[in-house]
Design an enzyme around this catalytic site. Sequence first.
Site, PDB file in Angstrom:
ATOM      1  N   PHE A 138       0.853  -1.185   0.000  1.00 13.19           N
ATOM      2  CA  PHE A 138       0.000   0.000   0.000  1.00 13.19           C
ATOM      3  C   PHE A 138       0.900   1.250   0.000  1.00 13.19           C
ATOM      4  CE2 PHE A 138      -2.740   3.334   1.604  1.00 13.19           C
ATOM      5  CZ  PHE A 138      -3.826   3.172   0.762  1.00 13.19           C
ATOM      6  N   ASP A 209       1.117  -4.295   8.745  1.00 14.23           N
ATOM      7  CA  ASP A 209      -0.030  -3.413   8.534  1.00 14.23           C
ATOM      8  C   ASP A 209      -1.266  -4.316   8.452  1.00 14.23           C
ATOM      9  OD1 ASP A 209      -2.063  -1.793   7.552  1.00 14.23           O
ATOM     10  OD2 ASP A 209      -0.715  -0.621   6.280  1.00 14.23           O
ATOM     11  N   TYR A 234     -11.327   2.482   9.999  1.00  9.92           N
ATOM     12  CA  TYR A 234     -12.505   2.841   9.187  1.00  9.92           C
ATOM     13  C   TYR A 234     -12.919   1.768   8.191  1.00  9.92           C
ATOM     14  CZ  TYR A 234      -8.725   4.659   6.110  1.00  9.92           C
ATOM     15  OH  TYR A 234      -7.595   4.813   5.352  1.00  9.92           O
ATOM     16  N   LYS A 235     -12.158   0.659   8.145  1.00 13.65           N
ATOM     17  CA  LYS A 235     -12.487  -0.377   7.165  1.00 13.65           C
ATOM     18  C   LYS A 235     -13.414  -1.404   7.811  1.00 13.65           C
ATOM     19  CE  LYS A 235      -7.990   0.263   4.930  1.00 13.65           C
ATOM     20  NZ  LYS A 235      -8.403   0.933   3.698  1.00 13.65           N
ATOM     21  N   ARG A 383     -12.548  -4.328  -7.208  1.00 13.27           N
ATOM     22  CA  ARG A 383     -12.359  -5.000  -5.920  1.00 13.27           C
ATOM     23  C   ARG A 383     -13.696  -5.029  -5.182  1.00 13.27           C
ATOM     24  NH1 ARG A 383      -8.671  -2.038  -1.402  1.00 13.27           N
ATOM     25  NH2 ARG A 383     -10.544  -0.774  -1.334  1.00 13.27           N
TER      26      ARG A 383
HETATM   27  C1  LIG Z   1      -2.979  -1.313   3.880  1.00 11.74           C
HETATM   28  C2  LIG Z   1      -3.304   0.119   4.188  1.00 11.74           C
HETATM   29  N1  LIG Z   1      -2.506   0.815   5.020  1.00 11.74           N
HETATM   30  C3  LIG Z   1      -2.757   2.107   5.318  1.00 11.74           C
HETATM   31  C4  LIG Z   1      -3.839   2.761   4.781  1.00 11.74           C
HETATM   32  C5  LIG Z   1      -4.066   4.223   5.065  1.00 11.74           C
HETATM   33  O1  LIG Z   1      -4.293   4.478   6.381  1.00 11.74           O
HETATM   34  P1  LIG Z   1      -4.586   5.965   6.906  1.00 11.74           P
HETATM   35  O2  LIG Z   1      -5.489   6.600   5.923  1.00 11.74           O
HETATM   36  O3  LIG Z   1      -5.250   5.751   8.231  1.00 11.74           O
HETATM   37  O4  LIG Z   1      -3.299   6.659   7.044  1.00 11.74           O
HETATM   38  C6  LIG Z   1      -4.695   2.072   3.926  1.00 11.74           C
HETATM   39  C7  LIG Z   1      -5.864   2.757   3.342  1.00 11.74           C
HETATM   40  O5  LIG Z   1      -6.607   2.263   2.538  1.00 11.74           O
HETATM   41  C8  LIG Z   1      -4.418   0.724   3.620  1.00 11.74           C
HETATM   42  O6  LIG Z   1      -5.197   0.035   2.782  1.00 11.74           O
END
Ligand SMILES: Cc1ncc(COP(=O)(O)O)c(C=O)c1O
Length: 424
Positions: A138, A209, A234-235, A383
């Site tokens: 990511f 992560d 938030y997911k 997705r």
């Molecule tokens: C694997 C992953 N890490 C980090 C994030 C981003 O996190 P944040 O917006 O809280 O910084 C996302 C967002 O979709 C993600 O999918």
Amino acid sequence: MNVSTDATIPMSLGNSEGSSAERDATDPLREFRDLFTLPPDVIYLDGNSLGALPKATAARVADVITREWGTDLIRSWTSNHWIDAPQRVGAKLAGLVGANAHEVIVADSTSVNLYKLIVAALQARPGRSVVLSEPGNFPTDLYMIESALRTMNAGHTLNLVSRDVLAAAITDDTALVVLTHVHYKTADVYDMAAMTAAAHARGAMVLWDLSHSVGAVPIDLNAANADLAVGCGYKFLNGGPGAAAFLFVADRHHSVLESPLRGWMGHARPFAFADGYEPAPGVHRFLCGTPSILSVAALEVGVDLHLQADMQQLAQKSRELAELLIDGVSERCARFGLELVGPPRGAPRGSHVAFRHPDAYAIVQALIARGVIGDFRDPDVMRFGITPLYLRFCDIDRAVEMLEDVLQTEAWREPRYQVRAAVT
Ligand SMILES: Cc1ncc(COP(=O)(O)O)c(C=O)c1O
């Protein structure tokens, strides 16, 4: 709430051969759907960038605003336990990730938590100069590694190695491996214990992560002997847009690792207002500024809801829904050039399913116009998130029908579906 945990229902659910209506009727998680606000004309397959709204969230946040903030005012930091909220919700979250209560804290965004833990880990491994990750991780994970290395300016390099050879690329010069447990596009999933063991064998740490894992797949950080982890609220946790994130630091690292962002909320005694910084004990030192109380309150509702669900049942239903989608698409849509991305049917996977198509963006827009909300990931991936708490088997059938219709009629060719929005 009366959530069925009927011991006579085997873990396999035992009904994967039945019709979708039969499967929905015997789904041991079926009562959870009613705990969410879902528009009647929407099949929500976002994958997963924003979990649906739990019904209890609006009342809880309204109470925090009107009573706790409006009436109790500043006293709420003590009387309504605002000051302990990051630890309290972190302790609850620990139950979802296989951690001890004192190893998890809610703070900041995932990006900021990555930064804090990357710098802390590198400072704890002096003499080692390499951070390992994989291409296509990511983006924020890679950007935060770059940020940490720029700030430290200590000669570290970032080495991106594809996952099939990543474990072998860990050397005695590797300080830290930064990986996303479930890949955000493909749903490929790492064997956390095996990768952690490979890193430890060379004296490196691993930072996981968990953004696409937490609330979606079983996670056991301590069984995997994990060092560090971060994740989104938030997911799958349904904490709301921009919800507070969390971080995990294994107990054995507590006295060693220090946050590079020495904010006052991570001080041992913030209300002593001392000129000099002294880190709070444990994971608490990774707080930085004042916690976002409204956001943490909303997240707590989502976490509480997940704690009522049986993680193994969630994982089982997730697999079954994913396989129904994969089978449906392969039977009804493969002739239109859709190609499954990521793990094949039956292989371990995260809780979303991705397909590749050159016109994926327009197809997803045409589906959204019909009420089937998935998302597009550049350059050619559609997705679909599988959220077993509120998705039904019949929703998957309907989504496949809609997808076939969009492809068959070529509805996606309409010009309005070609225009790229700022957020995909
Ligand atoms: C694997 C992953 N890490 C980090 C994030 C981003 O996190 P944040 O917006 O809280 O910084 C996302 C967002 O979709 C993600 O999918």
